[in-house]
Scaffold this motif. Structure first.
Motif, PDB file in Angstrom:
ATOM      1  N   ILE A 327      46.519  48.925  64.935  1.00 32.83           N
ATOM      2  CA  ILE A 327      46.355  48.382  63.750  1.00 32.83           C
ATOM      3  C   ILE A 327      44.867  48.163  63.410  1.00 32.83           C
ATOM      4  N   ASN A 328      44.327  48.937  62.190  1.00 35.42           N
ATOM      5  CA  ASN A 328      43.063  48.873  61.838  1.00 35.42           C
ATOM      6  C   ASN A 328      42.659  47.543  61.131  1.00 35.42           C
ATOM      7  N   ILE A 329      42.366  46.581  61.860  1.00 36.69           N
ATOM      8  CA  ILE A 329      42.177  45.059  61.177  1.00 36.69           C
ATOM      9  C   ILE A 329      41.009  45.334  60.163  1.00 36.69           C
ATOM     10  N   PRO A 330      39.927  45.834  60.250  1.00 36.15           N
ATOM     11  CA  PRO A 330      39.018  45.844  59.407  1.00 36.15           C
ATOM     12  C   PRO A 330      39.392  46.621  57.890  1.00 36.15           C
ATOM     13  N   LEU A 331      40.055  47.484  58.123  1.00 39.97           N
ATOM     14  CA  LEU A 331      40.724  48.263  57.018  1.00 39.97           C
ATOM     15  C   LEU A 331      41.786  47.301  56.385  1.00 39.97           C
ATOM     16  N   MET A 332      42.526  46.497  57.187  1.00 36.08           N
ATOM     17  CA  MET A 332      43.330  45.785  56.642  1.00 36.08           C
ATOM     18  C   MET A 332      42.744  44.632  55.706  1.00 36.08           C
ATOM     19  N   TYR A 333      41.881  43.996  56.117  1.00 39.45           N
ATOM     20  CA  TYR A 333      41.077  43.026  55.424  1.00 39.45           C
ATOM     21  C   TYR A 333      40.465  43.717  54.163  1.00 39.45           C
ATOM     22  N   LEU A 334      39.799  44.869  54.276  1.00 40.42           N
ATOM     23  CA  LEU A 334      39.158  45.500  53.093  1.00 40.42           C
ATOM     24  C   LEU A 334      40.152  45.734  52.043  1.00 40.42           C
ATOM     25  N   GLN A 335      41.338  46.097  52.482  1.00 39.94           N
ATOM     26  CA  GLN A 335      42.312  46.501  51.361  1.00 39.94           C
ATOM     27  C   GLN A 335      42.813  45.490  50.668  1.00 39.94           C
ATOM     28  N   ARG A 336      42.748  44.310  51.411  1.00 40.37           N
ATOM     29  CA  ARG A 336      43.281  42.885  50.812  1.00 40.37           C
ATOM     30  C   ARG A 336      42.274  42.383  50.021  1.00 40.37           C
ATOM     31  N   TYR A 337      41.066  42.474  50.412  1.00 39.99           N
ATOM     32  CA  TYR A 337      40.007  41.965  49.538  1.00 39.99           C
ATOM     33  C   TYR A 337      39.684  42.821  48.354  1.00 39.99           C
ATOM     34  N   LEU A 338      39.954  43.953  48.196  1.00 37.66           N
ATOM     35  CA  LEU A 338      39.921  44.987  47.226  1.00 37.66           C
ATOM     36  C   LEU A 338      41.117  44.619  46.167  1.00 37.66           C
ATOM     37  N   ARG A 339      42.241  44.374  46.716  1.00 40.92           N
ATOM     38  CA  ARG A 339      43.216  44.130  46.174  1.00 40.92           C
ATOM     39  C   ARG A 339      43.251  42.887  45.246  1.00 40.92           C
ATOM     40  N   LEU A 340      42.896  41.710  45.794  1.00 38.79           N
ATOM     41  CA  LEU A 340      42.807  40.478  45.192  1.00 38.79           C
ATOM     42  C   LEU A 340      41.661  40.120  44.519  1.00 38.79           C
ATOM     43  N   THR A 341      40.387  40.568  44.650  1.00 32.71           N
ATOM     44  CA  THR A 341      39.236  40.069  44.150  1.00 32.71           C
ATOM     45  C   THR A 341      39.087  40.288  42.669  1.00 32.71           C
ATOM     46  N   PRO A 342      39.241  41.681  42.339  1.00 30.08           N
ATOM     47  CA  PRO A 342      38.603  41.929  41.057  1.00 30.08           C
ATOM     48  C   PRO A 342      39.257  41.268  39.880  1.00 30.08           C
ATOM     49  N   ALA A 343      40.571  40.954  39.927  1.00 31.88           N
ATOM     50  CA  ALA A 343      41.014  40.223  38.891  1.00 31.88           C
ATOM     51  C   ALA A 343      40.694  38.715  38.976  1.00 31.88           C
ATOM     52  N   TYR A 344      40.527  38.047  40.075  1.00 34.34           N
ATOM     53  CA  TYR A 344      39.973  36.869  40.433  1.00 34.34           C
ATOM     54  C   TYR A 344      38.610  36.795  39.893  1.00 34.34           C
ATOM     55  N   ALA A 345      37.637  37.776  40.177  1.00 30.67           N
ATOM     56  CA  ALA A 345      36.253  37.726  39.987  1.00 30.67           C
ATOM     57  C   ALA A 345      35.973  37.734  38.252  1.00 30.67           C
ATOM     58  N   PHE A 346      36.786  38.541  37.875  1.00 31.85           N
ATOM     59  CA  PHE A 346      36.900  38.638  36.544  1.00 31.85           C
ATOM     60  C   PHE A 346      37.257  37.168  35.599  1.00 31.85           C
ATOM     61  N   GLY A 347      38.352  36.492  36.517  1.00 31.14           N
ATOM     62  CA  GLY A 347      38.564  35.035  35.875  1.00 31.14           C
ATOM     63  C   GLY A 347      37.506  34.285  35.911  1.00 31.14           C
ATOM     64  N   ILE A 348      36.745  34.343  37.117  1.00 33.04           N
ATOM     65  CA  ILE A 348      35.259  33.360  37.113  1.00 33.04           C
ATOM     66  C   ILE A 348      34.385  33.740  36.219  1.00 33.04           C
ATOM     67  N   LEU A 349      34.188  35.093  36.119  1.00 37.60           N
ATOM     68  CA  LEU A 349      33.176  35.718  34.855  1.00 37.60           C
ATOM     69  C   LEU A 349      33.748  34.897  33.684  1.00 37.60           C
ATOM     70  N   PHE A 350      34.887  35.173  33.335  1.00 35.55           N
ATOM     71  CA  PHE A 350      35.528  34.858  31.869  1.00 35.55           C
ATOM     72  C   PHE A 350      34.845  33.425  31.691  1.00 35.55           C
ATOM     73  N   SER A 351      35.412  32.675  32.705  1.00 31.38           N
ATOM     74  CA  SER A 351      35.240  31.157  32.634  1.00 31.38           C
ATOM     75  C   SER A 351      33.761  30.867  32.567  1.00 31.38           C
ATOM     76  N   VAL A 352      32.897  31.515  33.121  1.00 31.78           N
ATOM     77  CA  VAL A 352      31.391  31.029  32.948  1.00 31.78           C
ATOM     78  C   VAL A 352      30.765  31.564  31.794  1.00 31.78           C
ATOM     79  N   GLY A 353      31.022  32.933  31.242  1.00 27.26           N
ATOM     80  CA  GLY A 353      30.492  33.413  30.273  1.00 27.26           C
ATOM     81  C   GLY A 353      31.154  33.802  28.798  1.00 27.26           C
ATOM     82  N   LEU A 354      32.518  33.842  28.858  1.00 27.03           N
ATOM     83  CA  LEU A 354      33.086  34.307  27.754  1.00 27.03           C
ATOM     84  C   LEU A 354      34.139  33.209  27.302  1.00 27.03           C
ATOM     85  N   TYR A 355      34.492  32.220  28.106  1.00 23.51           N
ATOM     86  CA  TYR A 355      35.448  31.064  27.734  1.00 23.51           C
ATOM     87  C   TYR A 355      34.924  30.322  26.365  1.00 23.51           C
ATOM     88  N   ARG A 356      33.729  30.270  26.461  1.00 21.16           N
ATOM     89  CA  ARG A 356      33.174  29.146  25.543  1.00 21.16           C
ATOM     90  C   ARG A 356      33.305  29.916  24.025  1.00 21.16           C
TER      91      ARG A 356
END
Length: 724
Positions: A327-356
């Motif tokens: 099992i390629n553990i680093p690749l496993m972590y990378l894929q999960r991070y790329l899968r989860l983070t973009p929508a999550y990061a945009f949610g944070i960016l929206f709450s800080v910069g655009l929500y107002r």
């Protein structure tokens, strides 16, 4: 009851002291002289102002002179708040008429809405019964907040209870760096979606009607990347209700109901910030047993932990058996991070910069400023998934504590899987040892710190006595010793037990091939135990009575593991054919599109609720009818926004991850059909729920297994998503 009546009587006296120390005579009767009446008396009857002009600046004098312009005076005066009825129910937040004040204008000025906070202390966005009295006022927009505070202090006779004055800006504030970044990113994503959709539609139109290869993709890598953003293709995948091979029955329904349950709990918790009858909360909680289901929404989070652990173990052990332990553990972590983070990061960016920029209202500025302050300096801890550890107080993106815990459990999961693959006994003992350690840790923290279950605490916190005599404000700093000695909700060592029970269930399903024999009466015991976990504390909640130390420790220690065991029982029963009509309902194909949106809905629903309350001109009145309309309406809106987020960010990223890491295709089973050779994928788990009609094939693995949130990635990469 006597204590509450006394406190409420004192509250009414406090209101009178804060808002009406001076007296005026009306028809021989004496009445409090409010700030609005002082203004009316001063500007309509031209009496001598009761302000100390020696202490006022030129700006303040200019502010005073503007009031003599009568073009908009009556609109301004009419928009001022006055004390209203319902004080005994907690109606002490009087917002006046926000829009009437804002629209009052002449050639040079317009109205500026302000709100004054009276009380012993000022606490931003208090939850539950208000700890202060708020009274709105309206002034010319030329007046600064400092000038208005001086005027109000004089109007209210320099009352020591005037704690804070807030005046939202009348004009749009300049864009911040976060706002510009958010707009640029959103525009870029929308451009990619438009381009991908246009190319996809063009290719579909040009495709030959009788073409045999209907799923042929362009060879150019750039075009394939753009096509990942096609709203048409992603919309088709999300709305597809086909039952694909490789899915475990009932999980879609469990996921959807858990998400709506979480949303129900948050609907009430967010509403506590903006009620005009907060005392009704305590009455409902203590008199209506159905409210225990609302408080019990905390166990829906444990359901997600359970599902996440189940699928990680189920897919992970299959991958290890296929690759003989590689099992390629680093690749496993990378894929999960790329899968989860973009929508999550945009949610944070929206709450800080655009929500107002998404609304306006009496409390809109206070809410959006608070959201921004909580994230502006520590947002990076969320993207590293350490926000449940650092800093000690972290309320950036309120639901993110779950994502941090789930990511940390995922990082640990290969250890358990590798041990289990090498030795089933050692792996099982390791899972059991860590699970028992988690349970004991929760019990020790609860016992030595005399903690109480959340339901009992909520009953106590909803009382008037608690709101006025116990400081509930969030401290600016909290030592790690204090945090970890009292926190059994957010810390991973108190949560991992449920995740491990999910892993054990997934391993059991794999090892038994889904053929687990159960007694015919086994399914009848799935309901009473979960109901006992949720409703057993109602007598204490009704009487606002704390549990004894031993009983509280037992409940806090066993509630979550027992809930996870109930979910394991339900899942296994549905797979083994003992679920009956419950399994058939949970496996209903209509749940599939909704289940694919649960991650995006989880990220957005909390801010939809806050938006609803922050744009209201009046506090929300708690009643069964109002709550039903509010909850269902905002839930539908959350799914709609989640659908947009999924099409624009979540699913395109899934396509990009699949494109970047295609993985190895499974060996095909060659069969001839009309002269063509095709791969026949055997189902990992059939979706039939009849007893004895379940077949698990472990040697042949279908190329793509449906993610718990509806995504598709090559199974042999073990990139299992969170259970949302």
């Amino acid at each position: 009851m006597r204590r509450s009546s006394l406190i409420l009587a004192l509250l009414m006296c406090f209101v009178a002291i804060c808002l009406g120390e001076k007296k005026i005579t009306l028809g021989g009767m004496s009445a409090p002289k409010t700030g609005r009446e002082m203004i009316l008396e001063h500007f309509l009857h031209k009496t001598k102002p009761e302000l100390n002009y020696d202490d006022l600046s030129k700006e303040l004098l200019n502010c005073q002179n503007q009031w003599k312009l009568r073009h908009c005076f009556f609109s301004v005066f009419d928009s001022w708040a006055v004390p209203e009825s319902g004080i005994l129910e907690g109606n002490v937040r009087w917002t006046g008429h926000f829009k009437e004040c804002r629209t009052a204008r002449n050639q040079t000025i317009q109205g500026r809405w302000c709100i004054s906070y009276f009380g012993f202390r000022y606490e931003p966005m208090p939850q539950g019964y208000p700890i202060d009295i708020t009274l709105a006022s309206c002034f010319p927009d030329i007046c600064s907040e400092e000038s208005i505070q001086i005027i109000l202090e004089q109007f209210y006779n320099e009352s020591p209870f005037l704690q804070h004055v807030m005046c939202p800006p009348t004009k749009q504030e300049p864009l911040t760096a976060a706002s510009i970044t958010g707009i640029a990113f959103a525009a870029f994503i929308l451009y990619l979606v438009a381009m991908g959709t246009a190319i996809d539609v063009t290719l579909r139109v040009k495709k030959k009607p009788n073409s045999e290869d209907t799923k042929q993709k362009p060879k150019a890598i750039g075009v394939q990347i753009i096509l990942c953003f096609s709203a048409v293709s992603n919309g088709e995948k999300i709305l597809d209700m086909t039952k694909r091979p490789g899915t475990i029955p009932s999980l879609d329904g469990i996921r959807v109901f858990s998400m709506t349950w979480v949303a129900l709990g948050h609907a009430y918790s967010v509403a506590l910030f903006a009620l005009d009858n907060a005392s009704e909360v305590g009455r409902l909680v203590k008199s209506n047993a159905a409210m225990m289901a609302v408080i019990g929404a905390i166990y829906a989070v444990d359901t997600f932990f359970f599902l996440s652990g189940l699928l990680v173990a189920y897919l992970g052990i299959k991958h290890l058996n296929k690759t003989k332990g590689r099992i390629n553990i680093p690749l496993m972590y990378l894929q999960r991070y790329l899968r989860l983070t973009p929508a999550y990061a945009f949610g944070i960016l929206f709450s800080v910069g655009l929500y107002r920029y998404c609304g306006s209202g009496p409390y809109w500025t206070e809410v959006t400023d608070r959201v921004r302050e909580l994230c502006i300096d520590i947002w990076w801890t969320n993207l590293l998934y350490i926000n449940n550890f650092y800093p000690s107080i972290n309320y950036c993106f309120p639901v993110s504590w779950y994502l941090a815990n789930d990511m940390q459990f995922y990082i640990l999961s290969p250890i358990f899987l590798l041990f289990f693959y090498r030795s089933k006994i050692v792996g099982s003992l390791l899972i059991g040892f860590i699970c028992i350690g988690s349970v004991l840790t929760t019990g020790l923290i609860t016992y030595f710190n005399e903690l109480q279950p959340i339901a009992v605490l909520f009953s106590f916190q909803s009382s008037v006595f608690f709101r006025f005599f116990i400081n509930t404000s969030v401290p600016a700093e909290l030592s790690y010793t204090d945090k970890f000695q009292t926190d059994t909700y957010n810390t991973p060592w108190c949560r991992i037990c449920v995740y491990l029970i999910g892993m054990a269930t997934g391993l059991l399903i794999y090892e038994t091939k889904g053929k687990i024999k159960m007694h015919s009466w086994a399914g009848s015991y799935r309901g009473p135990l979960p109901c006992a976990i949720v409703y057993s504390l109602f007598p204490q909640v009704h009487d606002t009575d704390f549990l004894s130390g031993n009983l509280s420790t037992f409940y806090e220690t066993m509630a979550r593991p027992m809930w996870a065991l109930c979910m394991a029982w339900l899942t296994v029963a549905c797979i083994s054919g003992y679920g009956g009509p419950v399994a058939s309902f949970l496996d209903w194909s209509a749940f599939k599109p909704l289940s694919r949106l649960t991650y995006s809905v989880f990220l957005t629903h909390f801010y939809v609720y806050m938006w609803f309350f922050a744009v209201q001109e009046k506090p929300f009145h708690l009643s069964n009818v109002n709550v039903v309309y509010y909850y269902l309406g905002t839930l539908v809106l959350s799914f709609g926004i989640g659908f947009v987020l999924s099409i624009c960010i979540e699913w395109p990223m899934m396509g990009l991850v699949k494109l970047a890491f295609p993985g190895e295709k499974p060996k095909p089973l060659k069969e001839k059909s009309n002269g063509y050779t095709y791969q026949k994928a055997k189902p990992v788990m059939q979706t039939h729920v009849e007893r004895g009609n379940v077949d698990v094939v472990n040697n042949e693995i279908t190329q793509c297994v449906e993610h718990i949130n509806g995504g598709f990635v090559p199974e042999n990469q073990v990139t299992e998503q969170t259970a949302l």
